[in-house]
Write an enzyme that holds these catalytic residues in place. Structure first.
Site: not given
Ligand code: PMT
Length: 408
Positions: A210, A291, A309, A328, A342, A346
């Protein structure tokens, strides 16, 4: 307004070739809004000229103990008292020897003797001079007296030799200067921070990922370090210089990020976790060893993905009640509503919600717009801010929550 706006910084310049790097420090501080007062020693003025210093600092250079700028004024006392910070760069062996024995035979050493506030020295000298017991004794004594010291680093020297003695780079000196001026509200705390994207390989040449640059996580790590915390920074592939002082744990995939984060969380007894990483929710069900070939007669290709996970949910489930977990949420519409849902799903304590489709917000930008929400329904919306300022606010919020749960 930057952190440096209006701060008065005295730059003491000793007589060493690294004096040229002090010009870069002056330039950067001025650009950031600081009032910079250069105080070179007579030997320092042989390496950089008064005119250069004046032009970069945009004001007078103070070099003479017996020739104050204003009649009757005590430059060394006034500067020692007024400065928010004194940076000595380069701090030569001779200058540190004079400082350690309390000499005051030029304006800079007199000022340093009168100084009671934060003072940071960046030593620079030949490696043999640095490792000499006399220099080491002097540095140890100066540290005992409260002097902050950054470097020196190892590397090639201007004299053609190589070893420990190179002055720290201007960016590192400025970061140390900033920490010297930041209240250590997180001293004794350990933070786990995740940052950047993960990469999930399809085959040896392709991967799913991403747009995360890691900036939000980096600023969060820097803010925690500046506040005195120890930081374990688990990060995916990013192109950013390491935050000085952080323990870096580089990973590639979501599963690797989970393993590194869980180990840090449990083995190293972290007080708080801030998960800014954009973790891939899915990975290819099977990574192909070779590949994947283009099938000319097949216009479509289908991938089977497996769910990764959820690190945030796992850390939250393992938190001991004193630990604070902040996630986040990268949303693309109905951000607040989805974020609230969320947070519950979580099980984290805090969630920083950003709508990554809003201008100046989210992936790769220097700024962000965040609403921070808590479990008890508490919410705070922040305007468009540099990611650095978002990180500072976040750190303050977590510090407050930690204080309620488990005072240091
Ligand atoms: O890195 P930058 O370019 O500065 O951009 C910042 C950002 C946009 C990445 C940051 O501000 C942000 O939003 N980070 C969270 C991105 C994300 O994965 O969001 P989510 O809504 O999909 O996940 C929610 C939370 O679960 C996040 O804290 C993520 O780290 C966590 N997660 C998600 C999926 C997973 N399998 N495991 C996790 O722990």
């Amino acid at each position: 307004m930057s952190f440096w706006t209006g701060k008065q910084i005295v730059i003491g310049i000793g007589g060493g070739i690294a004096a040229y790097k002090s010009l870069e420090i002056i330039r950067r501080l001025r650009e950031a809004g600081a009032l910079v007062v250069p105080v070179p020693t007579p030997a320092g003025l042989r390496f950089v000229t008064e005119l250069t210093l004046q032009s970069l600092a945009g004001g007078p250079v103070h070099g003479e103990l017996m020739q104050p700028r204003q009649p009757g004024e005590m430059d060394h006392i006034r500067l020692a008292r007024e400065a928010d910070l004194v940076i000595i760069a380069p701090a030569t062996a001779d200058l540190m020897a004079r400082m350690a024995s309390g000499q005051a035979d030029d304006l800079l050493t007199a000022l340093l003797l009168a100084r009671r506030g934060p003072t940071l020295a960046a030593p620079a000298m030949n490696p043999a001079m640095w490792s000499h017991p006399a220099t080491q004794r002097n540095v140890a004594r100066l540290r005992e007296d409260g002097l902050l010291v950054i470097g020196p680093e190892s590397g090639a020297m201007a004299c053609g030799e190589s070893g420990e003695g190179r002055m720290a780079e201007p960016a590192a000196i400025l970061e140390a200067a900033r920490r010297a001026l930041t209240p250590p509200i997180l001293a004794g705390r350990r933070f786990l921070i995740t940052a950047g994207p993960t990469r999930e390989e399809l085959d040896p040449v392709r991967f799913l990922t991403n747009h995360s640059s890691g900036k939000m996580g980096w600023e969060t790590a820097l803010a925690a370090l500046r506040a005195g915390a120890e930081v374990d920074l688990v990060h995916g592939p990013v192109a950013l210089p390491p935050p000085p002082g952080a323990r870096l744990l580089p990973v590639t995939t979501a599963e690797e990020m989970r393993a590194a984060a869980l180990e840090a969380w449990q083995q190293r007894e972290c007080d708080a976790a801030i998960l800014t990483a954009a973790v891939a929710d899915y990975r290819p069900a099977q990574r192909q060893p070779d590949k994947i070939k283009k099938e000319h007669e097949e216009p479509e290709m289908h991938l089977t993905l497996t769910q990764n996970p959820d690190i945030l949910a796992e850390l939250s489930a393992r938190a001991n009640g004193n630990q604070v977990v902040c996630g986040f949420a990268a949303e693309t519409g109905n951000a607040l509503e989805r974020g609230r849902e969320k947070l519950v799903r979580k099980g984290c304590d805090l969630l920083a919600i950003n709508d990554v489709t809003a201008p100046g917000c989210g992936f790769g930008s220097e700024t962000n717009i965040v609403t921070l929400i808590g479990r008890d329904g508490w919410e705070e919306s922040w305007p468009l801010l540099p990611k650095e300022a978002v990180a500072e606010r976040l750190i303050r919020a977590i510090h407050a929550l930690l204080g309620q749960r488990h005072p240091t």
